[in-house]
Design an enzyme around this catalytic site. Sequence first.
Site, PDB file in Angstrom:
ATOM      1  N   ASN A 116       3.257  -6.811   1.798  1.00 32.74           N
ATOM      2  CA  ASN A 116       2.225  -6.765   0.500  1.00 32.74           C
ATOM      3  C   ASN A 116       3.000  -7.008  -0.726  1.00 32.74           C
ATOM      4  O   ASN A 116       2.212  -7.231  -1.820  1.00 32.74           O
ATOM      5  CB  ASN A 116       1.847  -5.165   0.536  1.00 32.74           C
ATOM      6  N   GLU A 160      12.019   2.579   2.817  1.00 33.39           N
ATOM      7  CA  GLU A 160      10.904   3.129   2.197  1.00 33.39           C
ATOM      8  C   GLU A 160       9.889   2.604   3.121  1.00 33.39           C
ATOM      9  O   GLU A 160       9.591   1.599   3.547  1.00 33.39           O
ATOM     10  CB  GLU A 160      10.720   2.257   0.902  1.00 33.39           C
ATOM     11  N   CYS A 207       1.716   1.237   0.117  1.00 34.01           N
ATOM     12  CA  CYS A 207       2.126   2.285   0.629  1.00 34.01           C
ATOM     13  C   CYS A 207       1.921   3.460  -0.133  1.00 34.01           C
ATOM     14  O   CYS A 207       1.601   4.693   0.351  1.00 34.01           O
ATOM     15  CB  CYS A 207       3.654   2.155   0.900  1.00 34.01           C
TER      16      CYS A 207
HETATM   17  N1  LIG Z   1       7.095   3.024   1.301  1.00 36.57           N
HETATM   18  C1  LIG Z   1       7.111   2.050   0.624  1.00 36.57           C
HETATM   19  O1  LIG Z   1       7.533   1.533  -0.246  1.00 36.57           O
HETATM   20  C2  LIG Z   1       6.272   0.950   1.350  1.00 36.57           C
HETATM   21  C3  LIG Z   1       5.788   0.609   2.685  1.00 36.57           C
HETATM   22  N2  LIG Z   1       5.153  -0.023   3.280  1.00 36.57           N
HETATM   23  C4  LIG Z   1       4.699   0.151   4.789  1.00 36.57           C
HETATM   24  O2  LIG Z   1       4.835  -1.048   5.384  1.00 36.57           O
HETATM   25  C5  LIG Z   1       3.751  -1.410   6.610  1.00 36.57           C
HETATM   26  C6  LIG Z   1       3.062  -2.635   6.256  1.00 36.57           C
HETATM   27  O3  LIG Z   1       4.003  -3.555   5.746  1.00 36.57           O
HETATM   28  P1  LIG Z   1       4.560  -4.671   7.126  1.00 36.57           P
HETATM   29  O4  LIG Z   1       5.322  -5.864   6.534  1.00 36.57           O
HETATM   30  O5  LIG Z   1       3.516  -4.885   7.997  1.00 36.57           O
HETATM   31  O6  LIG Z   1       5.508  -3.869   7.662  1.00 36.57           O
HETATM   32  P2  LIG Z   1       6.794  -4.125   8.886  1.00 36.57           P
HETATM   33  O7  LIG Z   1       7.555  -2.914   9.312  1.00 36.57           O
HETATM   34  O8  LIG Z   1       5.936  -4.830  10.095  1.00 36.57           O
HETATM   35  O9  LIG Z   1       7.553  -5.238   8.592  1.00 36.57           O
HETATM   36  C7  LIG Z   1       8.377  -5.239   7.256  1.00 36.57           C
HETATM   37  C8  LIG Z   1       9.360  -6.130   7.254  1.00 36.57           C
HETATM   38  O10 LIG Z   1      10.314  -6.043   8.571  1.00 36.57           O
HETATM   39  C9  LIG Z   1      10.460  -7.111   9.430  1.00 36.57           C
HETATM   40  N3  LIG Z   1      10.538  -6.992  10.654  1.00 36.57           N
HETATM   41  C10 LIG Z   1       9.753  -6.776  11.780  1.00 36.57           C
HETATM   42  N4  LIG Z   1      10.259  -6.589  12.808  1.00 36.57           N
HETATM   43  C11 LIG Z   1      11.768  -6.446  12.551  1.00 36.57           C
HETATM   44  C12 LIG Z   1      12.628  -5.957  13.171  1.00 36.57           C
HETATM   45  N5  LIG Z   1      12.906  -5.901  14.745  1.00 36.57           N
HETATM   46  N6  LIG Z   1      13.937  -5.823  12.759  1.00 36.57           N
HETATM   47  C13 LIG Z   1      14.127  -6.227  11.480  1.00 36.57           C
HETATM   48  N7  LIG Z   1      13.034  -6.648  10.732  1.00 36.57           N
HETATM   49  C14 LIG Z   1      11.862  -6.673  11.104  1.00 36.57           C
HETATM   50  C15 LIG Z   1       9.104  -7.953   8.965  1.00 36.57           C
HETATM   51  O11 LIG Z   1       9.290  -9.335   9.285  1.00 36.57           O
HETATM   52  P3  LIG Z   1       8.000  -9.959   9.825  1.00 36.57           P
HETATM   53  O12 LIG Z   1       7.003 -10.201   8.905  1.00 36.57           O
HETATM   54  O13 LIG Z   1       8.658 -11.346  10.371  1.00 36.57           O
HETATM   55  O14 LIG Z   1       7.548  -9.264  11.339  1.00 36.57           O
HETATM   56  C16 LIG Z   1       8.921  -7.667   7.680  1.00 36.57           C
HETATM   57  O15 LIG Z   1       9.967  -8.370   6.807  1.00 36.57           O
HETATM   58  C17 LIG Z   1       2.766  -0.198   6.230  1.00 36.57           C
HETATM   59  O16 LIG Z   1       3.100   0.945   7.053  1.00 36.57           O
HETATM   60  C18 LIG Z   1       3.254   0.466   4.709  1.00 36.57           C
HETATM   61  O17 LIG Z   1       2.973   1.645   4.474  1.00 36.57           O
HETATM   62  C19 LIG Z   1       4.804  -1.362   2.669  1.00 36.57           C
HETATM   63  C20 LIG Z   1       5.032  -1.491   1.439  1.00 36.57           C
HETATM   64  C21 LIG Z   1       6.103  -0.439   0.705  1.00 36.57           C
HETATM   65  O1  LIG Z   2       4.860  -1.795  -1.399  1.00 36.33           O
HETATM   66  C1  LIG Z   2       4.057  -0.712  -1.699  1.00 36.33           C
HETATM   67  O2  LIG Z   2       2.991  -0.401  -1.261  1.00 36.33           O
HETATM   68  C2  LIG Z   2       4.879  -0.064  -3.007  1.00 36.33           C
HETATM   69  O3  LIG Z   2       5.972   0.125  -3.081  1.00 36.33           O
HETATM   70  C3  LIG Z   2       3.847   0.466  -3.966  1.00 36.33           C
HETATM   71  O4  LIG Z   2       4.052  -0.025  -5.094  1.00 36.33           O
HETATM   72  P1  LIG Z   2       2.819   0.203  -6.326  1.00 36.33           P
HETATM   73  O5  LIG Z   2       2.506   1.737  -6.321  1.00 36.33           O
HETATM   74  O6  LIG Z   2       3.367  -0.462  -7.360  1.00 36.33           O
HETATM   75  O7  LIG Z   2       1.649  -0.781  -5.829  1.00 36.33           O
END
Ligand SMILES: NC(=O)C1=CN([C@@H]2O[C@H](COP(=O)(O)OP(=O)(O)OC[C@H]3O[C@@H](n4cnc5c(N)ncnc54)[C@H](OP(=O)(O)O)[C@@H]3O)[C@@H](O)[C@H]2O)C=CC1
Ligand SMILES: O=C(O)[C@H](O)COP(=O)(O)O
Length: 496
Positions: free
Chosen positions: A169, A264, A298
Amino acid sequence: MAGTGVFADVLEGDVYKYYADGEWKKSSSGKSVAIINPTTRKTQYKVQACTQEEVNKVMESAKTAQKSWAKTPLWKRAELLHKAAAILKEHKAPIAECLVKEIAKPAKDAITEVVRSGDLVSYTAEEGVRILGEGKFLVSDSFPGNDRTKYCLTSKVPLGVILAIPPFNYPVNLAVSKIAPALIAGNSLVLKPPTQGAVSALHMVHCFHLAGFPKGLISCVTGKGSEIGDFLTMHPGVNCISFTGGDTGIAISKKAGMIPLQMELGGKDACIVLEDADLDLVAANIIKGGFSYSGQRCTAVKVVLVMESVADALVKKVKEKVAKLTVGAPEDDCDITPVVSESSANFIEGLVKDAKEKGATFCQEYKRDGNLIWPLLLDNVRPDMRIAWEEPFGPVLPVIRINSVEEGIHHCNASNFGLQGCVFTKDVNKAMLISDAMETGTVQINSAPARGPDHFPFQGLKDSGIGSQGVTNSINMMTKIKSTVINLPTPSYTMG
Ligand SMILES: NC(=O)C1=CN([C@@H]2O[C@H](COP(=O)(O)OP(=O)(O)OC[C@H]3O[C@@H](n4cnc5c(N)ncnc54)[C@H](OP(=O)(O)O)[C@@H]3O)[C@@H](O)[C@H]2O)C=CC1
Ligand SMILES: O=C(O)[C@H](O)COP(=O)(O)O
């Protein structure tokens, strides 16, 4: 345009290259990974499927490059980061174009992400110069039984090779929020971008390349996380992992070795609304917090917990605003755009169906076309519905009516997540008490949850993460303390 002009080196044929040893390379695997445009649901780009051998080589060069980088003066490291930030901002248009095509981010938000990233890199360079330029001086006679015979000097030293894994995202912003602190602190960095978002990330990396960072200091290996993820996170050459994403982070934290982790992860950010709240302000924040980037943040508001006495009035106001949200293509800068993948849309639909079966009130008709899901407010949600607890990562927002503040706090704290939360009330004393009672990393008073400004600490409790982000915390996290103790033959006291 993506892959052209200054970015021409990144692309060969129809496959984007990966970045290692200061060069753009084709993988020896001969395989590529397709990136599906969420709007058209057709292949938009292709990236290299890197091999384990290529990862090994990248780790080796990262280790070598780090040794000389650690000897590079801090002001020079900062100078290069400022340069990269300027190049990034200069090329915001083609990078934003990739964000629109790869992750369906609305056009204006895509530009904002790149500009925000440039600002983050510059701010990190400035902050690094300040905080890494300082250490501590301790004297031994402050501890019982000691004379002043020992002077202890502490400074912050780099960890080595940092592995950065951001989510889809914010593929640019959540990559630079790891890259910049790592580099200013004297580390090298290996980036594994999310597959959806990889091409945006490769363009961003090219801006660092153009700034002239030494070879091997930054690398970017592409491929599916499910295929090369474990090899990367369990690699003995990695000295720290900074990860943002979903439950994958929990699995990584179980597999990683004895190295610092910055995680995170997901959230189920609650919005608690008291009787005295300014309902217009609440409604505006619910729209911004719940529906911007179609709820794929997130920090999105993911459950509204409103006092029954004001619930009808609030739901009416939010419903009116939902009706005004534009729905469509990211190129048209619509408020609601297609969610990242078909599987994500199916997951969201599953939560909606469950809520329907269990009797939630639909404030709008549920509508979906491909990955595009129309914004939906679900009223009268109860704790037995999945949507009360699970993170849709989509434009669907549940409202739970509560009869006491305690009930709201209880729901918030019963979640396995603990990222952020918010409370709306005119009574600041009550707001403070509620904030203290909420088991989340941050509580916003009278505003929707948000990570920024990017120098604020950002952290989750429970399944929402380990450690804290934010510029200062990330720099500190990517260093360790080194002490040098000067031992004097006789006690010496500073006299005046
Ligand atoms: N707390 C925060 O700051 C944030 C949390 N999120 C959370 O992330 C989720 C959505 O994001 P999303 O990208 O789908 O999350 P994922 O956990 O599916 O993927 C995150 C990253 O991990 C990689 N990945 C996948 N499998 C592995 C593995 N086995 N080992 C190492 N890396 C791996 C992915 O690569 P690939 O794409 O190639 O699978 C991607 O780069 C939601 O749950 C959201 O809440 C999102 C943004 C911010
Ligand atoms: O990846 C996310 O969703 C974030 O870390 C949130 O960032 P934002 O609050 O600036 O949208």
